[in-house]
Design a protein around this motif. Structure first.
Motif, PDB file in Angstrom:
ATOM      1  N   VAL A   4     -37.523  64.722  68.826  1.00 53.43           N
ATOM      2  CA  VAL A   4     -37.603  65.293  70.167  1.00 53.43           C
ATOM      3  C   VAL A   4     -36.625  64.602  71.114  1.00 53.43           C
ATOM      4  O   VAL A   4     -35.805  65.251  71.753  1.00 53.43           O
ATOM      5  N   TYR A   5     -36.682  63.283  71.201  1.00 53.36           N
ATOM      6  CA  TYR A   5     -35.838  62.542  72.142  1.00 53.36           C
ATOM      7  C   TYR A   5     -34.748  61.723  71.462  1.00 53.36           C
ATOM      8  O   TYR A   5     -34.057  60.957  72.109  1.00 53.36           O
ATOM      9  N   GLY A   6     -34.637  61.844  70.145  1.00 57.42           N
ATOM     10  CA  GLY A   6     -33.585  61.145  69.437  1.00 57.42           C
ATOM     11  C   GLY A   6     -34.018  59.868  68.743  1.00 57.42           C
ATOM     12  O   GLY A   6     -33.259  59.316  67.945  1.00 57.42           O
ATOM     13  N   HIS A   7     -35.222  59.392  68.994  1.00 60.12           N
ATOM     14  CA  HIS A   7     -35.650  58.132  68.389  1.00 60.12           C
ATOM     15  C   HIS A   7     -36.014  58.292  66.913  1.00 60.12           C
ATOM     16  O   HIS A   7     -35.749  57.396  66.109  1.00 60.12           O
ATOM     17  N   THR A   8     -36.608  59.424  66.557  1.00 61.38           N
ATOM     18  CA  THR A   8     -36.893  59.671  65.140  1.00 61.38           C
ATOM     19  C   THR A   8     -35.580  59.847  64.385  1.00 61.38           C
ATOM     20  O   THR A   8     -35.416  59.347  63.267  1.00 61.38           O
ATOM     21  N   LYS A   9     -34.632  60.536  65.005  1.00 60.59           N
ATOM     22  CA  LYS A   9     -33.307  60.687  64.399  1.00 60.59           C
ATOM     23  C   LYS A   9     -32.674  59.317  64.164  1.00 60.59           C
ATOM     24  O   LYS A   9     -32.073  59.073  63.114  1.00 60.59           O
ATOM     25  N   GLU A  10     -32.801  58.418  65.119  1.00 60.96           N
ATOM     26  CA  GLU A  10     -32.247  57.074  64.977  1.00 60.96           C
ATOM     27  C   GLU A  10     -32.882  56.349  63.787  1.00 60.96           C
ATOM     28  O   GLU A  10     -32.188  55.691  63.007  1.00 60.96           O
TER      29      GLU A  10
ATOM     30  N   LYS B  12     -43.243  53.717  67.554  1.00 61.66           N
ATOM     31  CA  LYS B  12     -43.947  54.025  68.802  1.00 61.66           C
ATOM     32  C   LYS B  12     -42.883  54.206  69.870  1.00 61.66           C
ATOM     33  O   LYS B  12     -42.442  53.258  70.489  1.00 61.66           O
ATOM     34  N   CYS B  13     -42.465  55.440  70.033  1.00 63.50           N
ATOM     35  CA  CYS B  13     -41.383  55.875  70.919  1.00 63.50           C
ATOM     36  C   CYS B  13     -40.019  55.510  70.349  1.00 63.50           C
ATOM     37  O   CYS B  13     -39.326  56.374  69.854  1.00 63.50           O
ATOM     38  N   ALA B  14     -39.638  54.240  70.425  1.00 64.47           N
ATOM     39  CA  ALA B  14     -38.306  53.822  69.964  1.00 64.47           C
ATOM     40  C   ALA B  14     -38.447  52.723  68.915  1.00 64.47           C
ATOM     41  O   ALA B  14     -39.487  52.070  68.812  1.00 64.47           O
ATOM     42  N   LEU B  15     -37.390  52.536  68.139  1.00 67.18           N
ATOM     43  CA  LEU B  15     -37.397  51.489  67.117  1.00 67.18           C
ATOM     44  C   LEU B  15     -37.565  50.113  67.746  1.00 67.18           C
ATOM     45  O   LEU B  15     -37.058  49.848  68.836  1.00 67.18           O
ATOM     46  N   ASN B  16     -38.295  49.254  67.038  1.00 66.21           N
ATOM     47  CA  ASN B  16     -38.415  47.851  67.420  1.00 66.21           C
ATOM     48  C   ASN B  16     -38.340  47.029  66.135  1.00 66.21           C
ATOM     49  O   ASN B  16     -38.108  47.575  65.052  1.00 66.21           O
ATOM     50  N   ASP B  17     -38.528  45.738  66.228  1.00 68.71           N
ATOM     51  CA  ASP B  17     -38.401  44.880  65.049  1.00 68.71           C
ATOM     52  C   ASP B  17     -39.385  45.272  63.952  1.00 68.71           C
ATOM     53  O   ASP B  17     -39.040  45.278  62.775  1.00 68.71           O
ATOM     54  N   ALA B  18     -40.621  45.612  64.327  1.00 65.82           N
ATOM     55  CA  ALA B  18     -41.642  45.963  63.333  1.00 65.82           C
ATOM     56  C   ALA B  18     -41.272  47.248  62.598  1.00 65.82           C
ATOM     57  O   ALA B  18     -41.358  47.314  61.366  1.00 65.82           O
ATOM     58  N   SER B  19     -40.852  48.280  63.322  1.00 68.76           N
ATOM     59  CA  SER B  19     -40.505  49.537  62.656  1.00 68.76           C
ATOM     60  C   SER B  19     -39.210  49.401  61.855  1.00 68.76           C
ATOM     61  O   SER B  19     -39.062  50.031  60.801  1.00 68.76           O
ATOM     62  N   ARG B  20     -38.295  48.572  62.310  1.00 72.36           N
ATOM     63  CA  ARG B  20     -37.076  48.321  61.531  1.00 72.36           C
ATOM     64  C   ARG B  20     -37.411  47.616  60.210  1.00 72.36           C
ATOM     65  O   ARG B  20     -36.818  47.910  59.175  1.00 72.36           O
ATOM     66  N   ALA B  21     -38.364  46.712  60.234  1.00 71.63           N
ATOM     67  CA  ALA B  21     -38.794  46.031  59.012  1.00 71.63           C
ATOM     68  C   ALA B  21     -39.454  47.041  58.060  1.00 71.63           C
ATOM     69  O   ALA B  21     -39.264  46.972  56.843  1.00 71.63           O
ATOM     70  N   GLN B  22     -40.205  47.987  58.604  1.00 73.77           N
ATOM     71  CA  GLN B  22     -40.816  49.034  57.774  1.00 73.77           C
ATOM     72  C   GLN B  22     -39.743  49.926  57.146  1.00 73.77           C
ATOM     73  O   GLN B  22     -39.865  50.324  55.980  1.00 73.77           O
ATOM     74  N   ILE B  23     -38.701  50.238  57.894  1.00 70.04           N
ATOM     75  CA  ILE B  23     -37.594  51.038  57.351  1.00 70.04           C
ATOM     76  C   ILE B  23     -36.940  50.297  56.191  1.00 70.04           C
ATOM     77  O   ILE B  23     -36.628  50.884  55.151  1.00 70.04           O
ATOM     78  N   ASP B  24     -36.760  49.014  56.357  1.00 64.82           N
ATOM     79  CA  ASP B  24     -36.171  48.194  55.295  1.00 64.82           C
ATOM     80  C   ASP B  24     -37.057  48.223  54.049  1.00 64.82           C
ATOM     81  O   ASP B  24     -36.566  48.377  52.926  1.00 64.82           O
ATOM     82  N   ALA B  25     -38.357  48.092  54.240  1.00 64.67           N
ATOM     83  CA  ALA B  25     -39.300  48.111  53.115  1.00 64.67           C
ATOM     84  C   ALA B  25     -39.318  49.490  52.443  1.00 64.67           C
ATOM     85  O   ALA B  25     -39.358  49.593  51.217  1.00 64.67           O
ATOM     86  N   LEU B  26     -39.249  50.552  53.236  1.00 65.95           N
ATOM     87  CA  LEU B  26     -39.232  51.903  52.678  1.00 65.95           C
ATOM     88  C   LEU B  26     -37.951  52.121  51.863  1.00 65.95           C
ATOM     89  O   LEU B  26     -37.994  52.701  50.766  1.00 65.95           O
TER      90      LEU B  26
END
Length: 194
Positions: free
Chosen positions: A60-66, A174-188
């Motif tokens: 929607v706002y580009g954060h999921t795309k990021e 949660k809205c935009a990427l942060n350290d926690a979600s970036r770590a999850q992306i790395d794990a995925l």
């Protein structure tokens, strides 16, 4: 959708000397019949055609795309073959569905939208389940400001799909990427490149 019926027909046809294939839909085939029969066998048995990862998303706002772009980059860095990214609001839906069946792994990434998921993702999953999507590995990226529930909704929509394996990691933004979600992306990315 009619894989079992096609498999039964292919078993009967195996004993025949086939010179021409006249499908109900599509061109008449009279060359390379072995190639086409092999394709029908692959498609009707829901087998994987090629190794790869499809990342289908709505943003929607580009954060999921990021988040999707970061995952795709990490998959490419790890040498994962055939990383295909499909923006479901802009791409050819039929092509995105075909890719989901072609490759072994699928990542669904979307926002929580009115306590469900963004309509283009809902449409995409409906296309998959209408065609008996099965026997694949599925990962998820969900986004939501105060109550991310997209992963839960998508899993519920896929309940009729057989033999799906879900990744251990679900990325929650949660809205935009942060350290926690970036770590999850790395794990995925690590899971998907096994």
């Amino acid at each position: 959708k009619y894989g079992a019926q096609v498999q039964a027909l292919l078993k009967k046809a195996a004993a025949l000397d086939i010179a021409i294939i006249c499908p109900l839909h599509g061109p008449v085939l009279n060359e390379n019949l072995g190639y086409y029969l092999d394709k029908y066998n692959t498609w009707s048995s829901y087998a994987v055609e090629d190794e790869g990862v499809v990342i289908a998303y709505t943003s929607v706002y580009g954060h999921t795309k990021e988040a999707v772009e970061e995952l795709a980059e990490k998959l490419n860095q790890r040498g994962c073959p055939n990383v295909v990214v499909a923006d479901l609001a802009r791409c050819d839906m039929a092509e995105a569905v075909a890719d989901a069946f072609r490759y072994r792994k699928l990542v669904l990434a979307t926002t929580t939208y009115n306590a469900t998921i963004f309509p283009h993702m809902q449409n995409f999953i409906d296309h998959l389940t209408a065609r008996n999507y099965q026997s694949r590995t599925v990962g998820m990226i969900e986004n939501g400001a105060w109550a991310p529930m997209a992963a839960k909704v998508m899993k519920k929509m896929l309940e009729t799909s057989k033999n799906l394996t879900y990744t251990d990691t679900t990325v929650t933004v949660k809205c935009a990427l942060n350290d926690a979600s970036r770590a999850q992306i790395d794990a995925l990315a690590d899971e998907l490149c096994k």
